[in-house]
Design an enzyme around this catalytic site. Structure first.
Site, PDB file in Angstrom:
ATOM      1  N   VAL A 177     -42.387  26.170   7.144  1.00  0.00           N
ATOM      2  CA  VAL A 177     -42.830  25.708   8.464  1.00  0.00           C
ATOM      3  C   VAL A 177     -41.833  26.113   9.550  1.00  0.00           C
ATOM      4  CG1 VAL A 177     -44.138  23.747   7.547  1.00  0.00           C
ATOM      5  CG2 VAL A 177     -41.727  23.435   8.130  1.00  0.00           C
ATOM      6  N   ASP A 178     -40.828  26.899   9.165  1.00  0.00           N
ATOM      7  CA  ASP A 178     -39.717  27.191  10.080  1.00  0.00           C
ATOM      8  C   ASP A 178     -40.015  28.288  11.102  1.00  0.00           C
ATOM      9  OD1 ASP A 178     -39.456  29.603   8.547  1.00  0.00           O
ATOM     10  OD2 ASP A 178     -38.196  28.510   7.121  1.00  0.00           O
ATOM     11  N   ASP A 196     -34.139  31.865  -9.244  1.00  0.00           N
ATOM     12  CA  ASP A 196     -34.374  31.221 -10.536  1.00  0.00           C
ATOM     13  C   ASP A 196     -35.663  31.790 -11.127  1.00  0.00           C
ATOM     14  OD1 ASP A 196     -34.253  29.479 -12.633  1.00  0.00           O
ATOM     15  OD2 ASP A 196     -35.188  27.819 -11.536  1.00  0.00           O
ATOM     16  N   ARG A 239     -35.157  19.176  12.839  1.00  0.00           N
ATOM     17  CA  ARG A 239     -35.659  20.305  12.049  1.00  0.00           C
ATOM     18  C   ARG A 239     -36.028  21.492  12.943  1.00  0.00           C
ATOM     19  NH1 ARG A 239     -39.843  19.283   7.588  1.00  0.00           N
ATOM     20  NH2 ARG A 239     -38.996  21.285   6.950  1.00  0.00           N
ATOM     21  N   CYS A 252     -52.763  16.879  18.455  1.00  0.00           N
ATOM     22  CA  CYS A 252     -53.116  15.523  18.862  1.00  0.00           C
ATOM     23  C   CYS A 252     -53.432  14.665  17.641  1.00  0.00           C
ATOM     24  CB  CYS A 252     -54.319  15.572  19.805  1.00  0.00           C
ATOM     25  SG  CYS A 252     -54.739  13.941  20.463  1.00  0.00           S
ATOM     26  N   HIS A 305     -48.618  25.547   5.387  1.00  0.00           N
ATOM     27  CA  HIS A 305     -48.083  24.189   5.572  1.00  0.00           C
ATOM     28  C   HIS A 305     -47.846  23.902   7.059  1.00  0.00           C
ATOM     29  CE1 HIS A 305     -46.522  23.753   1.157  1.00  0.00           C
ATOM     30  NE2 HIS A 305     -47.831  23.819   1.247  1.00  0.00           N
TER      31      HIS A 305
HETATM   32 ZN    ZN Z   1     -55.775  14.628  22.412  1.00  0.00          ZN
END
Ligand code: ZN
Length: 337
Positions: free
Chosen positions: A127-128, A300, A93, A153, A145
């Site tokens: 998220v791109d 749409d 991705r 982490c 998002h």
């Molecule tokens: Zn960490």
């Protein structure tokens, strides 16, 4: 020249009217009048805008990656069970997003983000990273998002976050996992200094063979995956995206709330998303309740909106990459001068 009157602009030469019809022209004129008077604007961006940059929606292409259901992979459970598999999916991705380029719609919003005296923010569900790469002012861009290029982490005790990491591959073990199909490799003859003919392998990325084969999914150990540089015990890093079943980032939502409560929003632009799913619908509702108006740019759109039968709502059916630069022209043109 009839159209000229309805569109309200004078230089027709460089505008493609193929998608314009009478109703749309009328809506565009009304929309632009409101746009020019708007002081506070919110843009809500969904997957549809990135389709024009060649990125499929998550549910597009049957929602599969190498026979895995993408929705199953984008969950905390999937990462817990097999982080190596999920990292391979995200390598692919990240690679696709990096190959894609921000389109004219992203650039139009980026220009809007820099208009002096305009209070503006973009809330993207994508998220791109394309909005960020289009030069959008980062202070008023909310990636609710998360981003494929943020690593964080997994340790509950650690809040390490790395942004804008565009490294490919992220670790040596993840090499080639960015390809869904086997990339074509071609042997190339090279001559070295001793005049001995050598064969070197040249990688031709993204060229797919006639009978494409999936790059096999590797079994990877946790030690071969991205590790937190702060944690002593070598905690895993994970993609900084919001997975199915996770909450949206609280701090970002609070900042958006502060903006919404900082005065009435005159206009909300709903782009490449139906605007009927949370949180899109809640933002649209709040703007409308405060007396603001909505403009929807999507392939749409409800017929009622298109016919102008929904109060204070305009619908522009089509590709956001084509429509936004035209529709936002009264404000972004000023910005260019
Ligand atoms: Zn960490």
């Amino acid at each position: 020249m009839q159209l000229n009157k309805f569109i309200g602009i004078t230089d027709l030469q460089d505008i493609d009217f193929s998608f314009c019809n009478y109703a749309m022209s009328k809506a565009l004129t009304e929309f632009q009048e409101h746009l020019k008077q708007s002081r506070r604007i919110v843009a809500l961006v969904g997957a549809g805008l990135s389709v024009s940059s060649g990125l499929p929606t998550f549910r597009g292409a049957e929602g599969l990656w190498k026979n895995f259901n993408m929705i199953d992979l984008a969950t905390p459970d999937a990462f817990y069970i097999d982080p190596g598999l999920v990292w391979q999916f995200y390598s692919w991705r990240r690679h696709n997003a990096l190959k894609a380029k921000p389109n004219a719609g992203h650039h139009a919003l980026a220009q809007l983000s820099k208009v002096p005296d305009l209070e503006f923010l973009t809330i993207t569900q994508n998220v791109d990273g394309l909005s960020a790469r289009s030069g959008h002012n980062k202070n008023n861009l909310y990636e609710i998002h998360g981003s494929l290029f943020t690593l964080k982490c997994t340790s509950f005790m650690c809040n390490y976050i790395e942004k804008d990491n565009m490294k490919v591959p992220l670790t040596p073990a993840l090499r080639d996992t960015e390809f869904e199909y086997q990339p074509v490799r071609r042997k190339r003859r090279m001559i070295d200094y001793d005049s001995i003919t050598m064969e070197q392998t040249e990688e031709l990325t993204d060229e797919v063979a006639i009978s494409p084969q999936f790059v096999p999914v590797k079994e990877l150990n946790e030690k071969d995956l991205p590790q937190c540089p702060v944690c002593q015990d070598g905690s895993l890093l994970r993609p900084g995206v919001v997975w199915f079943g996770e909450s949206l980032p609280l701090q970002e939502l609070n900042e958006i709330d502060d903006f919404m409560e900082g005065g009435p929003v005159d206009l909300i632009l709903v782009i490449g998303t139906s605007g009927t799913v949370y949180p899109a619908n809640s933002y649209v509702d709040r703007v409308m309740l405060q007396g603001g108006k909505a403009a929807i740019f999507n392939t749409d759109i409800d017929d009622k909106i298109l016919r102008g039968e929904v109060a204070n709502t305009w619908g522009f059916k089509g590709d956001g990459a084509e429509l936004l630069p035209l529709a936002l022209r009264p404000l972004i043109e000023k910005d260019e001068q």
